[in-house]
Design a protein around this motif. Structure first.
Motif, mmCIF file in Angstrom:
data_model
loop_
_atom_site.group_PDB
_atom_site.id
_atom_site.type_symbol
_atom_site.label_atom_id
_atom_site.label_comp_id
_atom_site.label_asym_id
_atom_site.label_seq_id
_atom_site.Cartn_x
_atom_site.Cartn_y
_atom_site.Cartn_z
ATOM 1 N N GLU A 1 -13.473 -6.496 -4.162
ATOM 2 C CA GLU A 1 -12.921 -5.407 -4.969
ATOM 3 C C GLU A 1 -11.432 -5.172 -4.717
ATOM 4 O O GLU A 1 -10.779 -4.501 -5.497
ATOM 5 C CB GLU A 1 -13.649 -4.091 -4.666
ATOM 6 C CG GLU A 1 -15.101 -4.085 -5.024
ATOM 7 C CD GLU A 1 -15.759 -2.772 -4.669
ATOM 8 O OE1 GLU A 1 -16.648 -2.353 -5.429
ATOM 9 O OE2 GLU A 1 -15.404 -2.162 -3.638
ATOM 10 N N ARG A 2 -10.908 -5.704 -3.637
ATOM 11 C CA ARG A 2 -9.527 -5.445 -3.251
ATOM 12 C C ARG A 2 -8.554 -6.144 -4.195
ATOM 13 O O ARG A 2 -8.877 -7.155 -4.791
ATOM 14 C CB ARG A 2 -9.276 -5.944 -1.828
ATOM 15 C CG ARG A 2 -10.045 -5.183 -0.807
ATOM 16 C CD ARG A 2 -9.734 -5.684 0.575
ATOM 17 N NE ARG A 2 -9.221 -4.531 1.310
ATOM 18 C CZ ARG A 2 -8.325 -4.588 2.263
ATOM 19 N NH1 ARG A 2 -7.822 -5.742 2.627
ATOM 20 N NH2 ARG A 2 -7.920 -3.505 2.859
ATOM 21 N N SER A 3 -7.362 -5.576 -4.255
ATOM 22 C CA SER A 3 -6.273 -6.206 -4.982
ATOM 23 C C SER A 3 -4.993 -5.963 -4.195
ATOM 24 O O SER A 3 -5.021 -5.341 -3.129
ATOM 25 C CB SER A 3 -6.154 -5.634 -6.399
ATOM 26 O OG SER A 3 -5.554 -4.356 -6.366
ATOM 27 N N SER B 1 -7.792 3.162 -4.080
ATOM 28 C CA SER B 1 -8.138 1.774 -4.408
ATOM 29 C C SER B 1 -9.387 1.325 -3.661
ATOM 30 O O SER B 1 -9.563 1.652 -2.489
ATOM 31 C CB SER B 1 -6.981 0.851 -4.031
ATOM 32 O OG SER B 1 -5.823 1.213 -4.727
ATOM 33 N N PRO B 2 -10.246 0.556 -4.322
ATOM 34 C CA PRO B 2 -11.457 0.065 -3.672
ATOM 35 C C PRO B 2 -11.137 -0.843 -2.488
ATOM 36 O O PRO B 2 -10.119 -1.539 -2.485
ATOM 37 C CB PRO B 2 -12.192 -0.706 -4.760
ATOM 38 C CG PRO B 2 -11.316 -0.747 -5.940
ATOM 39 C CD PRO B 2 -10.127 0.105 -5.698
ATOM 40 N N ASP B 3 -12.016 -0.827 -1.500
ATOM 41 C CA ASP B 3 -11.788 -1.593 -0.277
ATOM 42 C C ASP B 3 -12.938 -2.545 0.030
ATOM 43 O O ASP B 3 -12.960 -3.176 1.069
ATOM 44 C CB ASP B 3 -11.579 -0.619 0.896
ATOM 45 C CG ASP B 3 -10.999 -1.289 2.117
ATOM 46 O OD1 ASP B 3 -10.341 -2.338 1.967
ATOM 47 O OD2 ASP B 3 -11.206 -0.772 3.222
#
Length: 124
Positions: A56-58, A50-52
């Motif tokens: 971009e976070r979720s 997952s993007p950090d």
């Protein structure tokens, strides 16, 4: 058919709780939980996909654990961990109501599965 009254009551209670907590608090809490999970998973040799980056976070983490992903999924699921298997990655989605005791239990399960599967731990 009969309206889903129980479902509507549950939805009403859920929306009331979210409104009471406020969206900023909910996001801060979820972000803190995923940050702790991300750091702990990396320390245990998992690759977090997952993007950090900022913006971009979720609240969802896609993770590739050390070893065979499908075996991890099977063992974690059997131990009662709520997760899914998507694109050969584990998908974790902690939410605002996750308590520290539950997170501690989650780590104990992860560590036991890692030992059982013989995956090399890279705890720093």
């Amino acid at each position: 058919g009969t309206p889903n009254v129980v479902g509507l009551l549950a939805l009403h209670a859920s929306l009331g709780l979210l409104e009471q907590l406020g969206s900023a608090y909910v996001w801060e809490r979820i972000n803190a939980l995923t940050s702790r999970l991300r750091a702990g998973l990396k320390a245990r040799g998992a690759r977090v996909i997952s993007p950090d980056g900022a913006g971009e976070r979720s609240g969802i983490l896609s993770v590739v654990p050390p070893g065979e992903v499908s075996l991890w999924f099977e063992k974690l699921s059997q131990a009662g961990v709520a997760l899914s298997l998507r694109d050969n990655r584990l998908r974790l989605a902690p939410h605002v109501y996750l308590e520290q005791e539950e997170l501690d239990r989650w780590w104990a399960i992860w560590d036991r599965v890692q030992r059982d599967l013989g995956s090399v731990s890279q705890v720093v």
